[in-house]
Design a protein around this motif. Structure first.
Motif, mmCIF file in Angstrom:
data_model
loop_
_atom_site.group_PDB
_atom_site.id
_atom_site.type_symbol
_atom_site.label_atom_id
_atom_site.label_comp_id
_atom_site.label_asym_id
_atom_site.label_seq_id
_atom_site.Cartn_x
_atom_site.Cartn_y
_atom_site.Cartn_z
ATOM 1 N N ASN A 1 0.807 -1.220 0.000
ATOM 2 C CA ASN A 1 0.000 0.000 0.000
ATOM 3 C C ASN A 1 0.841 1.272 0.000
ATOM 4 O O ASN A 1 0.436 2.286 0.554
ATOM 5 N N GLY B 1 1.173 3.456 -2.102
ATOM 6 C CA GLY B 1 0.434 4.572 -2.688
ATOM 7 C C GLY B 1 -0.350 5.374 -1.666
ATOM 8 O O GLY B 1 -0.731 6.512 -1.920
ATOM 9 N N ASP B 2 -0.598 4.800 -0.492
ATOM 10 C CA ASP B 2 -1.310 5.522 0.569
ATOM 11 C C ASP B 2 -0.461 6.636 1.166
ATOM 12 O O ASP B 2 -0.984 7.538 1.809
ATOM 13 N N LYS C 1 0.816 9.570 0.420
ATOM 14 C CA LYS C 1 0.636 10.587 -0.627
ATOM 15 C C LYS C 1 1.752 11.623 -0.704
ATOM 16 O O LYS C 1 1.949 12.237 -1.740
ATOM 17 N N ALA D 1 1.839 3.052 -7.730
ATOM 18 C CA ALA D 1 0.897 3.889 -6.985
ATOM 19 C C ALA D 1 1.596 4.992 -6.190
ATOM 20 O O ALA D 1 0.946 5.915 -5.716
ATOM 21 N N ALA D 2 2.911 4.920 -6.063
ATOM 22 C CA ALA D 2 3.669 5.911 -5.283
ATOM 23 C C ALA D 2 4.037 7.091 -6.175
ATOM 24 O O ALA D 2 5.204 7.410 -6.373
ATOM 25 N N THR D 3 3.035 7.760 -6.696
ATOM 26 C CA THR D 3 3.246 8.780 -7.734
ATOM 27 C C THR D 3 3.982 10.027 -7.256
ATOM 28 O O THR D 3 4.453 10.800 -8.081
ATOM 29 N N GLU E 1 5.394 -1.204 -14.306
ATOM 30 C CA GLU E 1 4.810 -0.382 -13.251
ATOM 31 C C GLU E 1 5.788 0.683 -12.745
ATOM 32 O O GLU E 1 5.386 1.772 -12.341
#
Length: 104
Positions: free
Chosen positions: A6, A8-9, A11, A31-33, A52
């Protein structure tokens, strides 16, 4: 299979040094933008760089020294327009360096 779960959580995460651990998969890293720097030296990927990884378009630093990465250096590295420092030393890379890396 240890991956990024997780990540990406987080932020506001801009730097992650996950060197010398048991990460074996790129799953979840896209997800780790907000990441700008990613250090994965001495990890256990033992395969090609996953697509990815190229979702991290703001990435400036990518260190994957001695991480078991195999195969060719992907042309998709050109998608990482902010890249300033790339270290793939000590991996089993084959083929030529894509020309697109020279313009980063």
């Amino acid at each position: 299979d240890y991956g990024f779960g997780n990540i990406g959580d987080a932020k506001s995460l801009v730097k992650a040094d996950l060197s010398s651990n048991d990460i074996q998969s790129f799953n979840g890293i896209g997800a780790a933008t907000s990441l700008k720097e990613l250090y994965l030296d001495d990890s256990y990927f033992f395969g090609p760089m996953a697509d990815e990884l190229f979702d991290l378009t703001g990435l400036r630093v990518l260190h994957m020294q001695f991480s078991g990465v195999k195969g060719s250096i992907p042309e998709k590295l050109g998608q990482l327009q902010e890249m300033k420092n790339l270290n793939l030393y000590g991996n089993e890379m084959v083929g030529s360096i894509p020309a697109v890396i020279g313009v980063l």
